[in-house]
Motif scaffolding. Structure first.
Motif, short mmCIF file in Angstrom:
data_model
loop_
_atom_site.label_atom_id
_atom_site.label_comp_id
_atom_site.label_asym_id
_atom_site.label_seq_id
_atom_site.Cartn_x
_atom_site.Cartn_y
_atom_site.Cartn_z
N GLY A 220 -104.62 -33.60 15.42
CA GLY A 220 -105.36 -33.45 16.66
C GLY A 220 -106.73 -32.85 16.42
N LEU A 221 -106.76 -31.85 15.55
CA LEU A 221 -108.01 -31.21 15.18
C LEU A 221 -108.97 -32.23 14.57
N ALA A 223 -108.96 -35.47 14.92
CA ALA A 223 -109.40 -36.43 15.93
C ALA A 223 -110.52 -35.85 16.79
N SER A 224 -110.37 -34.59 17.20
CA SER A 224 -111.40 -34.04 18.08
C SER A 224 -112.68 -33.70 17.33
N LEU A 225 -112.58 -33.51 16.02
CA LEU A 225 -113.80 -33.23 15.24
C LEU A 225 -114.40 -34.50 14.64
#
Ligand code: C2E
Ligand code: CA
Ligand code: CA
Ligand code: CA
Length: 275
Positions: A220-221, A223-225
């Motif tokens: 998730g990290l 993907a968001s970065l």
């Protein structure tokens, strides 16, 4: 009574000698190995989980010792770092990987491991640039894998070197993510293109709930970065299913294929195994 101390000493001495002697022999052999052409790169596929296609390979160094056979990099790389051999050896690795990858169909990539010690060498950027030029490999097809320890020895030069490397047009991946001390702050200090989730988390997926939670968070990290996430050490279909659900973008491991010599690569996933 006086013999106790000496007796103890005598008991340990030969053993220490043997260890030291083995280490000395390894050093002597290692110094000759590069000139003797005893090193070889093996390549392990990295797979796009959704498309089920090979995106590229990680280059993994092998040493064919004339008497001992294949020696693991886990054994000789720390020694090469100690005795000042990692820079010439690392230069050979970058040149060889670029040369071999230039013969693969585009856009297949090659990922090369860099030792933290190589970052103390002023010629690192020049060496990578030269390897790209001599091989004609498009820079976007080269990826450099570094561990957090590179940023641990940080000073401004390390970051400047990373930015210069990036400017050549290649990609930078953070290796063994999650095993260091303050991974998250390192992600802020440099814009990595890729995070490699350490295999210890992948191997714990089936038995430990915390590993799944960690893998999901890292994916998730990433993907968001805007970073892709590669799961390392994937050995089973069950792990792959969980990794896909967790949102990892790529996978690498024995499930898809063991590292192989360049001449054995067909670039087809079917030739490697199941899926
Ligand atoms: P690494 O960069 O984390 O590489 C992944 C290691 O995991 C490799 O071990 C690979 O063969 C192994 N592996 C891959 N898939 C699986 C799997 O499904 N299960 C298990 N149990 N293991 C898997 P290898 O080739 O022995 O390399 C060990 C380490 O040596 C590498 O760890 C890397 O830190 C270092 N190394 C290898 N080649 C180079 C190099 O050219 N330069 C530098 N500086 N270090 C290298
Ligand atoms: Ca690696
Ligand atoms: Ca790794
Ligand atoms: Ca590792």
């Amino acid at each position: 009574a006086k013999s106790v101390g000496r007796g103890t000493f005598r008991f340990f001495e030969p053993e220490m000698d043997a260890q030291l002697q083995a280490r000395r022999m390894l050093e002597v052999d290692l110094r000759k190995a590069l000139a003797n052409g005893e090193f070889e790169l093996f390549y392990q596929p990295q797979v796009d989980i959704r498309r089920k296609a090979i995106t590229g390979y990680e280059a993994l160094l092998r040493w064919r010792h004339p008497e001992r056979g294949i020696v693991s990099p886990a054994e000789f790389i720390p020694v090469a770092e100690d005795i000042g051999l990692i820079s010439p050896l690392g230069e050979w690795v970058v040149h060889e990987a670029c040369r071999e990858a230039s013969g693969w169909p585009a856009p297949l990539k090659v990922a090369v491991n860099l030792s933290p010690v190589q970052f103390r060498n002023r010629n690192l950027v020049q060496c990578v640039k030269q390897a790209l030029e001599e091989s004609g490999l498009c820079p976007s097809r080269l990826e450099l894998e570094i561990t957090e320890s590179v940023l641990l020895q940080d000073n401004d030069t390390t970051l400047a070197t990373l930015h210069q490397l990036r400017k050549l047009g290649l990609r930078i991946a953070m290796d063994d993510f999650g095993t260091g001390y303050s991974s998250l702050s390192y992600l802020r200090s440099f814009p990595f293109d890729k995070i490699k989730i350490d295999q210890s988390f992948v191997q714990g997926l089936s038995s430990r709930a915390d590993c799944l939670a960690i893998v999901q968070s890292i994916a998730g990290l990433g993907a968001s970065l805007g970073m892709s996430t590669v799961a390392e050490g994937v050995e089973t279909e069950d792990q792959l299913v969980q990794l896909r659900a967790a949102g990892c973008t790529e996978a690498q491991g024995y499930y898809f294929g063991r590292p192989r010599p360049a001449r054995d690569l067909t670039h087809s996933l079917e030739d490697f195994g199941p899926v």
